[in-house]
Design a protein around this motif. Structure first.
Motif, PDB file in Angstrom:
ATOM      1  N   LYS A 176     -33.015 -29.084  -0.861  1.00 40.85           N
ATOM      2  CA  LYS A 176     -32.712 -30.173  -2.060  1.00 40.85           C
ATOM      3  C   LYS A 176     -31.489 -30.082  -2.671  1.00 40.85           C
ATOM      4  CE  LYS A 176     -37.584 -31.032  -3.516  1.00 40.85           C
ATOM      5  NZ  LYS A 176     -38.325 -31.076  -4.573  1.00 40.85           N
ATOM      6  N   ARG A 177     -31.183 -28.880  -3.145  1.00 37.81           N
ATOM      7  CA  ARG A 177     -29.793 -28.680  -3.679  1.00 37.81           C
ATOM      8  C   ARG A 177     -28.845 -29.073  -2.984  1.00 37.81           C
ATOM      9  NH1 ARG A 177     -33.358 -25.082  -6.693  1.00 37.81           N
ATOM     10  NH2 ARG A 177     -33.030 -25.101  -8.791  1.00 37.81           N
ATOM     11  N   ARG A 178     -28.949 -28.356  -1.844  1.00 36.25           N
ATOM     12  CA  ARG A 178     -27.546 -28.524  -0.659  1.00 36.25           C
ATOM     13  C   ARG A 178     -27.312 -29.879  -0.509  1.00 36.25           C
ATOM     14  NH1 ARG A 178     -25.913 -28.795   3.864  1.00 36.25           N
ATOM     15  NH2 ARG A 178     -27.839 -29.384   4.650  1.00 36.25           N
ATOM     16  N   HIS A 185     -30.536 -30.290 -25.082  1.00 34.98           N
ATOM     17  CA  HIS A 185     -31.074 -29.010 -24.086  1.00 34.98           C
ATOM     18  C   HIS A 185     -30.334 -29.213 -22.852  1.00 34.98           C
ATOM     19  CE1 HIS A 185     -35.511 -29.212 -25.963  1.00 34.98           C
ATOM     20  NE2 HIS A 185     -34.582 -28.740 -26.560  1.00 34.98           N
ATOM     21  N   PRO A 186     -30.353 -28.000 -22.190  1.00 32.85           N
ATOM     22  CA  PRO A 186     -29.519 -27.880 -21.014  1.00 32.85           C
ATOM     23  C   PRO A 186     -30.242 -28.829 -19.809  1.00 32.85           C
ATOM     24  CG  PRO A 186     -29.709 -25.865 -21.828  1.00 32.85           C
ATOM     25  CD  PRO A 186     -30.487 -26.631 -22.743  1.00 32.85           C
ATOM     26  N   PHE A 187     -29.774 -29.382 -18.838  1.00 35.29           N
ATOM     27  CA  PHE A 187     -30.598 -30.041 -17.667  1.00 35.29           C
ATOM     28  C   PHE A 187     -29.753 -29.732 -16.595  1.00 35.29           C
ATOM     29  CE2 PHE A 187     -31.283 -34.258 -15.500  1.00 35.29           C
ATOM     30  CZ  PHE A 187     -32.914 -34.180 -15.785  1.00 35.29           C
ATOM     31  N   PRO A 188     -30.752 -29.484 -15.767  1.00 43.89           N
ATOM     32  CA  PRO A 188     -30.104 -29.294 -14.211  1.00 43.89           C
ATOM     33  C   PRO A 188     -29.422 -30.225 -13.719  1.00 43.89           C
ATOM     34  CG  PRO A 188     -32.571 -29.073 -14.057  1.00 43.89           C
ATOM     35  CD  PRO A 188     -32.134 -29.371 -15.415  1.00 43.89           C
ATOM     36  N   GLY A 189     -28.367 -29.687 -12.702  1.00 42.41           N
ATOM     37  CA  GLY A 189     -27.369 -30.999 -12.126  1.00 42.41           C
ATOM     38  C   GLY A 189     -28.457 -31.705 -11.288  1.00 42.41           C
ATOM     39  N   PRO A 190     -29.463 -31.162 -10.268  1.00 43.87           N
ATOM     40  CA  PRO A 190     -30.102 -31.948  -9.548  1.00 43.87           C
ATOM     41  C   PRO A 190     -31.465 -32.462 -10.311  1.00 43.87           C
ATOM     42  CG  PRO A 190     -30.093 -29.641  -8.770  1.00 43.87           C
ATOM     43  CD  PRO A 190     -29.277 -29.574 -10.227  1.00 43.87           C
ATOM     44  N   GLY A 191     -31.378 -32.449 -11.644  1.00 46.00           N
ATOM     45  CA  GLY A 191     -32.361 -33.157 -12.354  1.00 46.00           C
ATOM     46  C   GLY A 191     -33.643 -33.129 -12.020  1.00 46.00           C
ATOM     47  N   ALA A 250     -35.069 -34.185  -9.678  1.00 47.94           N
ATOM     48  CA  ALA A 250     -35.581 -33.885  -8.084  1.00 47.94           C
ATOM     49  C   ALA A 250     -35.987 -32.385  -8.051  1.00 47.94           C
ATOM     50  CB  ALA A 250     -34.287 -34.079  -7.182  1.00 47.94           C
ATOM     51  N   ILE A 251     -35.651 -31.507  -8.791  1.00 46.85           N
ATOM     52  CA  ILE A 251     -36.238 -30.029  -8.613  1.00 46.85           C
ATOM     53  C   ILE A 251     -37.361 -29.807  -9.836  1.00 46.85           C
ATOM     54  CG2 ILE A 251     -34.099 -29.122  -7.685  1.00 46.85           C
ATOM     55  CD1 ILE A 251     -33.828 -27.541 -10.601  1.00 46.85           C
ATOM     56  N   ARG A 252     -37.904 -30.948 -10.513  1.00 44.72           N
ATOM     57  CA  ARG A 252     -38.929 -30.872 -11.335  1.00 44.72           C
ATOM     58  C   ARG A 252     -39.969 -31.795 -10.772  1.00 44.72           C
ATOM     59  NH1 ARG A 252     -35.982 -30.980 -17.214  1.00 44.72           N
ATOM     60  NH2 ARG A 252     -35.079 -28.951 -16.985  1.00 44.72           N
ATOM     61  N   ILE A 253     -39.924 -32.025  -9.487  1.00 45.76           N
ATOM     62  CA  ILE A 253     -41.078 -32.465  -8.512  1.00 45.76           C
ATOM     63  C   ILE A 253     -41.205 -31.551  -7.504  1.00 45.76           C
ATOM     64  CG2 ILE A 253     -41.597 -34.226  -6.865  1.00 45.76           C
ATOM     65  CD1 ILE A 253     -40.092 -36.462  -8.766  1.00 45.76           C
ATOM     66  N   PHE A 266     -36.772 -25.449 -29.136  1.00 47.99           N
ATOM     67  CA  PHE A 266     -36.668 -24.920 -27.807  1.00 47.99           C
ATOM     68  C   PHE A 266     -35.508 -24.870 -26.857  1.00 47.99           C
ATOM     69  CE2 PHE A 266     -40.682 -27.719 -28.723  1.00 47.99           C
ATOM     70  CZ  PHE A 266     -41.379 -26.834 -28.887  1.00 47.99           C
ATOM     71  N   TRP A 267     -35.566 -24.004 -26.170  1.00 49.46           N
ATOM     72  CA  TRP A 267     -34.301 -23.860 -25.451  1.00 49.46           C
ATOM     73  C   TRP A 267     -34.440 -25.144 -24.248  1.00 49.46           C
ATOM     74  CZ3 TRP A 267     -29.656 -21.471 -24.133  1.00 49.46           C
ATOM     75  CH2 TRP A 267     -29.331 -21.495 -22.877  1.00 49.46           C
ATOM     76  N   GLN A 268     -35.422 -25.394 -23.730  1.00 45.76           N
ATOM     77  CA  GLN A 268     -35.844 -26.451 -22.893  1.00 45.76           C
ATOM     78  C   GLN A 268     -37.268 -26.884 -22.985  1.00 45.76           C
ATOM     79  OE1 GLN A 268     -33.894 -24.567 -19.552  1.00 45.76           O
ATOM     80  NE2 GLN A 268     -33.286 -26.410 -18.847  1.00 45.76           N
ATOM     81  N   GLY A 305     -41.527 -15.289 -14.099  1.00 42.95           N
ATOM     82  CA  GLY A 305     -41.286 -16.667 -13.503  1.00 42.95           C
ATOM     83  C   GLY A 305     -39.890 -17.079 -13.922  1.00 42.95           C
ATOM     84  N   THR A 306     -39.600 -18.328 -13.293  1.00 46.93           N
ATOM     85  CA  THR A 306     -38.150 -18.892 -13.733  1.00 46.93           C
ATOM     86  C   THR A 306     -38.389 -19.959 -14.449  1.00 46.93           C
ATOM     87  OG1 THR A 306     -38.414 -20.378 -11.654  1.00 46.93           O
ATOM     88  CG2 THR A 306     -36.955 -18.301 -11.504  1.00 46.93           C
ATOM     89  N   ILE A 307     -37.465 -20.549 -15.163  1.00 45.61           N
ATOM     90  CA  ILE A 307     -37.759 -21.626 -16.186  1.00 45.61           C
ATOM     91  C   ILE A 307     -37.930 -22.863 -15.392  1.00 45.61           C
ATOM     92  CG2 ILE A 307     -36.509 -23.327 -17.823  1.00 45.61           C
ATOM     93  CD1 ILE A 307     -34.737 -20.948 -18.797  1.00 45.61           C
ATOM     94  N   GLU A 308     -37.363 -23.258 -14.120  1.00 47.85           N
ATOM     95  CA  GLU A 308     -37.965 -24.434 -13.558  1.00 47.85           C
ATOM     96  C   GLU A 308     -38.905 -23.821 -12.498  1.00 47.85           C
ATOM     97  OE1 GLU A 308     -36.309 -27.165 -14.136  1.00 47.85           O
ATOM     98  OE2 GLU A 308     -34.768 -26.626 -15.426  1.00 47.85           O
TER      99      GLU A 308
HETATM  100  P1  XMP Z   1     -34.127 -20.833 -13.657  1.00 47.23           P
HETATM  101  O1  XMP Z   1     -35.032 -21.896 -13.315  1.00 47.23           O
HETATM  102  O2  XMP Z   1     -33.302 -20.273 -13.025  1.00 47.23           O
HETATM  103  O3  XMP Z   1     -33.115 -21.830 -14.961  1.00 47.23           O
HETATM  104  O4  XMP Z   1     -34.816 -19.787 -14.668  1.00 47.23           O
HETATM  105  C1  XMP Z   1     -32.161 -20.852 -15.504  1.00 47.23           C
HETATM  106  C2  XMP Z   1     -31.382 -22.149 -16.204  1.00 47.23           C
HETATM  107  O5  XMP Z   1     -30.654 -22.933 -15.081  1.00 47.23           O
HETATM  108  C3  XMP Z   1     -30.967 -24.266 -15.117  1.00 47.23           C
HETATM  109  N1  XMP Z   1     -30.911 -24.552 -13.677  1.00 47.23           N
HETATM  110  C4  XMP Z   1     -29.928 -25.101 -13.072  1.00 47.23           C
HETATM  111  N2  XMP Z   1     -28.983 -25.844 -13.664  1.00 47.23           N
HETATM  112  N3  XMP Z   1     -28.338 -26.521 -11.264  1.00 47.23           N
HETATM  113  C5  XMP Z   1     -28.292 -26.558 -12.863  1.00 47.23           C
HETATM  114  O6  XMP Z   1     -27.027 -26.927 -13.077  1.00 47.23           O
HETATM  115  C6  XMP Z   1     -29.375 -25.848 -10.865  1.00 47.23           C
HETATM  116  O7  XMP Z   1     -29.535 -26.296  -9.690  1.00 47.23           O
HETATM  117  C7  XMP Z   1     -30.385 -25.489 -11.841  1.00 47.23           C
HETATM  118  N4  XMP Z   1     -31.582 -24.605 -11.462  1.00 47.23           N
HETATM  119  C8  XMP Z   1     -31.761 -24.190 -12.648  1.00 47.23           C
HETATM  120  C9  XMP Z   1     -32.528 -24.338 -15.880  1.00 47.23           C
HETATM  121  O8  XMP Z   1     -32.595 -25.516 -16.299  1.00 47.23           O
HETATM  122  C10 XMP Z   1     -32.183 -23.342 -16.776  1.00 47.23           C
HETATM  123  O9  XMP Z   1     -31.548 -23.821 -18.180  1.00 47.23           O
END
Ligand code: XMP
Length: 325
Positions: free
Chosen positions: A101-103, A201-207, A209-212, A244-246, A320-323
């Motif tokens: 998905k990210r790719r 809060h930080p928001f991942p680039g793929p938004g 899409a990686i939270r589904i 919160f961080w997120q 765990g990871t955050i996402e």
């Molecule tokens: P994880 O899930 O690895 O996340 O514990 C650590 C931090 O990175 C963010 N994150 C991303 N940010 N592209 C981004 O720009 C990504 O593909 C991505 N994956 C995770 C996540 O939101 C958290 O802050």
């Protein structure tokens, strides 16, 4: 000694001296780095910076509209809104693997960026929100081996990908390259960036899409956007957003049985992920009051069609990871 004001003045002078009468392109994501960069460039050269905002369709509910409104209408910054929602969604059709998905999202981002920069261009410079840690990590990726000059060989997007074709190798403007993240926030604040962006809060680039988890569909995106909006509304209303961080919602691609009125339901669960952290490298799940969890759960199940269950993630990072993807 370093002061924010001196930095801003010095940067504006440098940008003007470097760019002259030429045009600059900037890829705006709405995060603090690219937003601060946009404000700085706008202060320095006004309309000669074009901010390209690519809407992939994975942002939070109302955010693309609010961002464009804020930049264009309130601050009169030159923003080009690119609606690319359909093509991104199409690229994810049937794809369930998180890295794939990210790719695909990263690849599509570059495609759109390339097409649109040709359409809007030509541009001489690309403004990049490169920070000091990026300069250290990827020392020479953007140095032309022949001239030693820093040029955009790769674009630093929020996807961290992207080889650019040879004829699109802009010269770089990187006014934030000596700054750490907390300094970027100070600079942003000093030049009038609204607090809601400075402290977002930080928001991942793929938004989203990686939270589904698993396949991304239009229906699932709508469900998650609505659930996520409720989470944000409630933590802001209770004035704990900055605790919160997120704090966000995740949609799982399974269904479970529930009951509503005298009807049996069979619908998706939403996971609430509320995290405290210093830097995102390690994180702890947040001890949120039960009453707040109950309120959010009730609202999501009652207001969002397609959801009949809400669960709370009590896993720290590691393991765990955050996402979830
Ligand atoms: P994880 O899930 O690895 O996340 O514990 C650590 C931090 O990175 C963010 N994150 C991303 N940010 N592209 C981004 O720009 C990504 O593909 C991505 N994956 C995770 C996540 O939101 C958290 O802050």
């Amino acid at each position: 000694t370093w002061t924010t004001e001196a930095f801003v003045e010095e940067s504006i002078r440098e940008i003007r001296a470097k760019v002259g009468e030429k045009r600059v392109l900037l890829a705006l994501s709405g995060g603090v780095d690219s937003s601060t960069l946009a404000f700085l460039l706008h202060k320095a050269i006004g309309d000669r910076v074009t901010c390209m905002f690519i809407d992939q369709g994975f942002m939070r509910k109302y955010e693309p509209e609010q961002l464009v409104k804020l930049f264009a209408e309130k601050f009169h910054i030159n923003v080009e809104y690119i609606n690319a929602r359909d093509r991104f969604l199409e690229k994810l059709d049937g794809i369930t693997d998180p890295e794939e998905k990210r790719r695909r999202i990263g690849h599509e981002f570059i495609q759109v960026f390339e097409e649109e920069s040709r359409r809007l261009g030509p541009f001489d410079y690309l403004a990049q929100g490169t920070l000091y840690p990026d300069v250290i990590e990827s020392a020479d990726t953007n140095v032309d081996p022949k001239t030693g000059e820093r040029v955009a060989v790769k674009i630093k997007s929020h996807h961290n990908v992207g080889g650019l074709p040879k004829d699109l190798r802009f010269k770089l403007v990187e006014p934030l390259r000596k700054l750490f993240k907390d300094e970027v926030r100070k600079v942003g604040r000093a030049i009038g960036l609204p607090e809601e962006i400075v402290r977002r809060h930080p928001f991942p680039g793929p938004g989203l899409a990686i939270r589904i988890v698993g396949e991304v569909t239009a229906e699932r995106l709508n469900i998650l956007r609505d659930a996520d909006l409720i989470v944000r509304q409630e933590i802001k209303r209770h004035d704990i957003y900055h605790d919160f961080w997120q704090a966000f919602a995740v949609l799982l691609p399974v269904r479970s049985v529930g009951v509503m009125g005298d009807r049996r339901t069979y619908a998706y669960p939403i996971v609430l992920r509320f995290i405290s952290s210093e830097d995102g490298m390690t994180a702890d799940w947040s001890r949120v009051p039960y009453d707040l969890l109950e309120l959010i759960s009730n609202r999501i199940v009652n207001e969002v069609d397609g959801v009949n269950r809400v669960v709370y993630d009590i896993t720290s990072k590691p393991p765990g990871t955050i996402e979830w993807e």
